[in-house]
Design a protein around this motif. Structure first.
Motif, mmCIF file in Angstrom:
data_model
loop_
_atom_site.group_PDB
_atom_site.id
_atom_site.type_symbol
_atom_site.label_atom_id
_atom_site.label_comp_id
_atom_site.label_asym_id
_atom_site.label_seq_id
_atom_site.Cartn_x
_atom_site.Cartn_y
_atom_site.Cartn_z
ATOM 1 N N PHE A 1 0.759 -1.192 -0.049
ATOM 2 C CA PHE A 1 -0.124 -0.022 0.049
ATOM 3 C C PHE A 1 0.765 1.218 -0.217
ATOM 4 O O PHE A 1 0.598 2.170 -0.688
ATOM 5 N N ILE A 2 1.894 1.140 0.788
ATOM 6 C CA ILE A 2 2.771 2.344 0.937
ATOM 7 C C ILE A 2 3.467 2.657 -0.336
ATOM 8 O O ILE A 2 3.681 4.012 -0.712
ATOM 9 N N THR A 3 3.956 1.725 -0.952
ATOM 10 C CA THR A 3 4.510 1.922 -2.298
ATOM 11 C C THR A 3 3.634 2.980 -3.214
ATOM 12 O O THR A 3 3.909 3.826 -3.964
ATOM 13 N N GLN A 4 2.343 2.439 -3.412
ATOM 14 C CA GLN A 4 1.348 3.110 -4.214
ATOM 15 C C GLN A 4 1.084 4.720 -3.773
ATOM 16 O O GLN A 4 0.827 5.666 -4.354
ATOM 17 N N ALA A 5 0.943 4.762 -2.390
ATOM 18 C CA ALA A 5 0.545 5.871 -1.781
ATOM 19 C C ALA A 5 1.838 6.794 -1.967
ATOM 20 O O ALA A 5 1.534 7.965 -2.119
ATOM 21 N N THR A 6 2.953 6.359 -2.146
ATOM 22 C CA THR A 6 4.020 7.254 -2.224
ATOM 23 C C THR A 6 4.007 7.602 -3.803
ATOM 24 O O THR A 6 4.484 8.933 -3.990
ATOM 25 N N ASN A 7 3.527 6.855 -4.654
ATOM 26 C CA ASN A 7 3.474 7.438 -6.257
ATOM 27 C C ASN A 7 2.381 8.429 -6.285
ATOM 28 O O ASN A 7 2.535 9.383 -6.693
ATOM 29 N N LEU A 8 1.262 8.387 -5.425
ATOM 30 C CA LEU A 8 -0.007 9.302 -5.365
ATOM 31 C C LEU A 8 0.907 10.674 -4.748
ATOM 32 O O LEU A 8 0.570 11.870 -5.152
ATOM 33 N N LYS A 9 1.617 10.461 -3.600
ATOM 34 C CA LYS A 9 2.104 11.639 -3.154
ATOM 35 C C LYS A 9 3.028 12.557 -3.988
ATOM 36 O O LYS A 9 2.605 13.745 -3.958
ATOM 37 N N ARG A 10 3.827 11.829 -4.776
ATOM 38 C CA ARG A 10 4.581 12.487 -5.882
ATOM 39 C C ARG A 10 3.803 13.286 -6.577
ATOM 40 O O ARG A 10 4.228 14.452 -7.351
ATOM 41 N N LEU A 11 2.571 12.779 -6.963
ATOM 42 C CA LEU A 11 1.808 13.640 -8.275
ATOM 43 C C LEU A 11 1.285 15.050 -7.453
ATOM 44 O O LEU A 11 0.856 16.119 -8.082
ATOM 45 N N ILE A 12 1.351 14.918 -5.905
ATOM 46 C CA ILE A 12 0.538 16.181 -5.285
ATOM 47 C C ILE A 12 1.617 16.935 -5.026
ATOM 48 O O ILE A 12 1.714 18.313 -4.805
ATOM 49 N N ASP A 13 2.844 16.255 -4.534
ATOM 50 C CA ASP A 13 4.047 17.166 -3.862
ATOM 51 C C ASP A 13 5.280 16.406 -4.077
ATOM 52 O O ASP A 13 5.434 15.358 -3.537
ATOM 53 N N LEU A 14 5.787 17.013 -5.212
ATOM 54 C CA LEU A 14 6.962 16.223 -5.680
ATOM 55 C C LEU A 14 8.057 15.797 -4.726
ATOM 56 O O LEU A 14 8.652 14.695 -4.855
ATOM 57 N N ARG A 15 8.585 16.685 -3.851
ATOM 58 C CA ARG A 15 9.567 16.404 -3.076
ATOM 59 C C ARG A 15 9.131 17.083 -1.487
ATOM 60 O O ARG A 15 8.539 18.095 -1.474
ATOM 61 N N GLY A 16 9.702 16.392 -0.495
ATOM 62 C CA GLY A 16 9.363 16.964 0.774
ATOM 63 C C GLY A 16 10.797 18.124 1.037
ATOM 64 O O GLY A 16 11.210 18.487 0.170
ATOM 65 N N ASP A 17 10.737 18.719 2.367
ATOM 66 C CA ASP A 17 11.597 19.682 2.512
ATOM 67 C C ASP A 17 12.862 18.934 3.231
ATOM 68 O O ASP A 17 13.037 18.472 4.204
ATOM 69 N N THR A 18 13.915 18.500 2.050
ATOM 70 C CA THR A 18 14.943 17.741 2.659
ATOM 71 C C THR A 18 15.747 18.366 3.513
ATOM 72 O O THR A 18 16.202 17.504 4.575
ATOM 73 N N MET A 19 16.159 19.449 3.806
ATOM 74 C CA MET A 19 16.834 20.115 4.835
ATOM 75 C C MET A 19 15.787 19.722 6.218
ATOM 76 O O MET A 19 16.611 19.417 7.321
ATOM 77 N N MET A 20 14.732 20.268 6.299
ATOM 78 C CA MET A 20 14.034 20.020 7.374
ATOM 79 C C MET A 20 13.945 18.544 7.860
ATOM 80 O O MET A 20 14.064 18.234 9.043
#
Lengths: 489, 489
Positions: free
Chosen positions: A352-371
């Motif tokens: 499930f998490i693999t697919q949710a990660t793909n969905l997340k990428r469509l909405i928010d390409l990257r997180g705040d790496t520094m934070m």
């Protein structure tokens, strides 16, 4: 000749170079059909005189337009608007040659989504803002975050990390979070069960978005976290509301719903329920786990406030018991840090998490790496645990203070039960005090409630409101309670 | 008696207190049905002996369980598992009493969404990572951001801002962004036309999510930005692909599609098209604006790379011309700052933006208040403009360097046109060099391409790949090109 002096407006105070302003105005005149393809423009000398500018400025403007194919030079003849441009029906001159590009509303079809009204509240130094349960930003470990930011900037790993694809969080933060959750919540997960999100809100959206189709039925509590309600509704789901009493969600009602209807999802907040702050009893917890297993019912367990529990050890999440990979567990570091540090997580089975990660990428390409990297250090060093311990002490005191004050001064108007944990009280106003009126009166007295669970939906009938005590100093709490007393007595 | 010594596993090195570990194990044994309601437990003294722990530890564990209603004390009789707990069918003992809560995959239905494979690339100091057009993190104004963070922490306004509801960006950042966009892009907008997002990606998702319904038709270019393609597909839309040549999207084909099919949305990148880097000609731009107005066609204009244009002034966006409130304009500060600073924006008619702000709240409750306030100062002080100027000079040089090197060393394998701006080249490999092979060989030589427009979908047939030059020093570029030459010669 066209009245260029009028059509071309120049703002000398603008940060845009004058030649650019002239070029832009000419483009607008061309695209608006005021100057047709093939029309000759004044020479640079003439235009300079017309506009009272230096000739070099006009030369720069024309050169710009030439490289962009708007106009063309015919040697020894002059400069004209490119004849390769399509003919355009002239439209009426627009004021100052400027398009009011968004002056009319959109006329195409789009969704309408409920949301709060922007409040024109005049903040004064004496104003008090009561939220629905935020941490106190004055306690936030900003200093440690900045210290880690500075270290990261001096190292070389950050640049590499920012170049790599993001699979829902940096590896370091995933590892730290897995350890933190396994230790504090009795989970037994690895990084493949974890997706880092922008706060718990995005985790709810992603989990629901992976599962729900229009027409599906979702079980939620009554009342429930109203923004989650709206997420499910936007996905086309029908909400079935299950009452909440002092022991939590009514599990018999859950079972009845499961028996009569195909349920696609249960959304539940068993620990410090939002908004009512109730913690579900062990009996119901066990019955619910039985139902989850026997119906293979997908569940979103929202545990937004786990880390602040005062009366005894916090209650372990459903996700740490046997649920046959049906419970998706959601939480956030936001309440542990500050409202601006929106790092949350979604826990679930690896597939499930693999697919949710793909969905997340469509909405928010990257997180705040520094934070994310900084937070990872703060978790691993034990600093987060110390910070939680320290904050818990403060919030526990404030919970006591707020409960005492309200019991003492507002008993005539308000019912509430002191919660075992969390950052807010659930104040139920008696029917003679309609909440809308209370809130409006409070506003005019300089007391703003931003944790509006009341502005819409099912919570309204409960005439209840969350009172976020955690970010209030004792004197602020006192003033807030005084104002509430004054307007209800 | 149950074999408690075996069932209760204690990890002395854990950060969890031993009494908590004991309590947690007992809860698992109860919820798993190993210990049934009404069963008497060993006394604290007996249990202490069984587990070889101090009696006080067992007392603490039992007290925890008593306050949580798991067990109850019968005075002068003993301690038993609460009889109020429901009877549970015993299941098989689990190893060490621990649930493997997520050991099986999820069996309920959920979406499957394409995404990249996580690559097990062994990063070495000599590895080179080529992305699809990121800014150079070494140029990022992190120092200025930290300086502003520190100032914000010392002031009192941040706490108030973090307490207020978020309406798609702080007021300060909205004002700064409006000024920045009006000045640099010839827009004519106010704050009600603006929503701050997490990068351009979220802006695309929100804009499309507001408009699209399953079965709708969307026009996209061929090739197009593949993650946007996937966004539209996930919303159930059908993609109609319009070819892109050296003048941009083929507008005649757009018109044909509009004549034959009901089109709900056009997604276009007229400036430095992704992936091909082409900039649309003025002729097509004017024709397209005519079509937009006459068909009242909703458009997402993605202008992710506007600020880096080298050959002349950048081309003004469609959004700055007359489009009758149909163009939604999208961009980002990410490319101006660093990949971790994901602040983007969605521009549109006020009535649309209000609703999009409500949708954003369902996905991402609040932005990063601290980062937004810091960025606002950096824009207002003119520092961002200076930073753009400085970076543009560097990237322009790198664009020249990369173009020269590739023309010089890779002409046998690669076709490309030097772009007028942006942070990447579009390298089209000749058919004898299938891209998949090139990329795989490069990987084994220590060269990783992360800007994978090639891993799926329509772009594959173009055998083309983006080569992000902006974050590469000359020596890195040289090594990357050397490796590509070696594997293609």
């Amino acid at each position: 000749m066209l009245p260029f002096k009028t059509l071309i407006t120049i703002d000398e105070s603008s940060t845009i170079a004058v030649y650019r302003q002239i070029a832009d105005c000419l483009i607008v005149l061309i695209t608006d059909g005021v100057i047709q393809p093939g029309t000759f423009l004044p020479s640079t000398r003439e235009m300079a005189a017309l506009l009272d500018k230096h000739r070099n400025t006009i030369v720069a403007a024309y050169e710009d337009l030439i490289t962009q194919d708007w106009i063309e030079t015919l040697p020894r003849v002059g400069i004209r608007v490119s004849i390769h441009l399509p003919l355009i029906k002239p439209r009426s001159f627009q004021e100052g040659g400027k398009n009011q590009t968004y002056s009319s509303p959109a006329k195409f079809n789009f969704k309408h989504i409920p949301g709060p009204e922007e409040q024109n509240f005049q903040l004064k130094r004496t104003s008090i803002i009561v939220n629905d349960g935020f941490p106190d930003a004055d306690l936030a470990p900003f200093d440690s975050m900045l210290r880690e930011y500075r270290k990261l900037m001096q190292g070389s790993s950050l640049k590499v990390l920012m170049s790599l694809k993001d699979f829902g969080g940096t590896k370091a933060l995933k590892n730290s979070t897995v350890n933190f959750l396994n230790d504090s919540r009795g989970l037994n997960i690895s990084t493949e069960n974890l997706l880092i999100t922008r706060g718990a809100q995005m985790a709810i959206y992603l989990a629901a978005g992976m599962i729900l189709k229009p027409g599906d039925h979702v079980l939620v509590s009554d009342p429930s976290y109203y923004i989650a309600d709206e997420v499910f509704r936007q996905m086309g789901a029908n909400l079935i509301r299950i009452p909440v009493d002092e022991h939590g969600m009514d599990i018999e009602e859950v079972e009845n719903a499961l028996k009569s209807t195909k349920i696609s999802l249960l959304y539940i907040i068993p620990h410090h329920h939002h908004p009512t702050t109730v913690t579900m009893s062990q009996q119901r917890r066990i019955l619910l786990l039985e139902l989850i297993r026997s119906y293979q019912l997908p569940v979103i367990e929202d545990d937004y406030d786990y880390d602040f529990h005062y009366s005894n050890s916090p209650v372990l999440p459903l996700a740490s018991s046997a649920h046959d990979s049906n419970v998706l567990y959601i939480g956030s570091f936001t309440k542990l840090l500050a409202p601006s540090c929106r790092i949350g997580y979604l826990i679930g089975p690896a597939n499930f998490i693999t697919q949710a990660t793909n969905l997340k990428r469509l909405i928010d390409l990257r997180g705040d790496t520094m934070m994310e990297e900084a937070l990872s250090v703060i978790i691993d060093s034990g600093e987060l645990d110390r910070h939680i311990k320290k904050s818990k002490k403060v919030y526990n005191e404030r919970c006591d203070q707020a409960s005492l004050m309200i019991a003492d001064r507002l008993a005539h108007a308000v019912d509430f039960t002191k919660p075992q944990g969390g950052l807010a009280l659930w104040l139920k106003f008696k029917a003679t005090y309609p909440l809308g009126e209370v809130i409006a009166k409070a506003r005019t007295s300089g007391l703003l409630f931003t944790g509006a669970t009341y502005y819409e939906g099912a919570a309204q009938k409960h005439n209840g409101m969350r009172f976020g005590f955690a970010s209030l100093k004792e004197s602020e709490m006192q003033r807030a309670v005084d104002i509430l007393r004054k307007i209800t007595i």
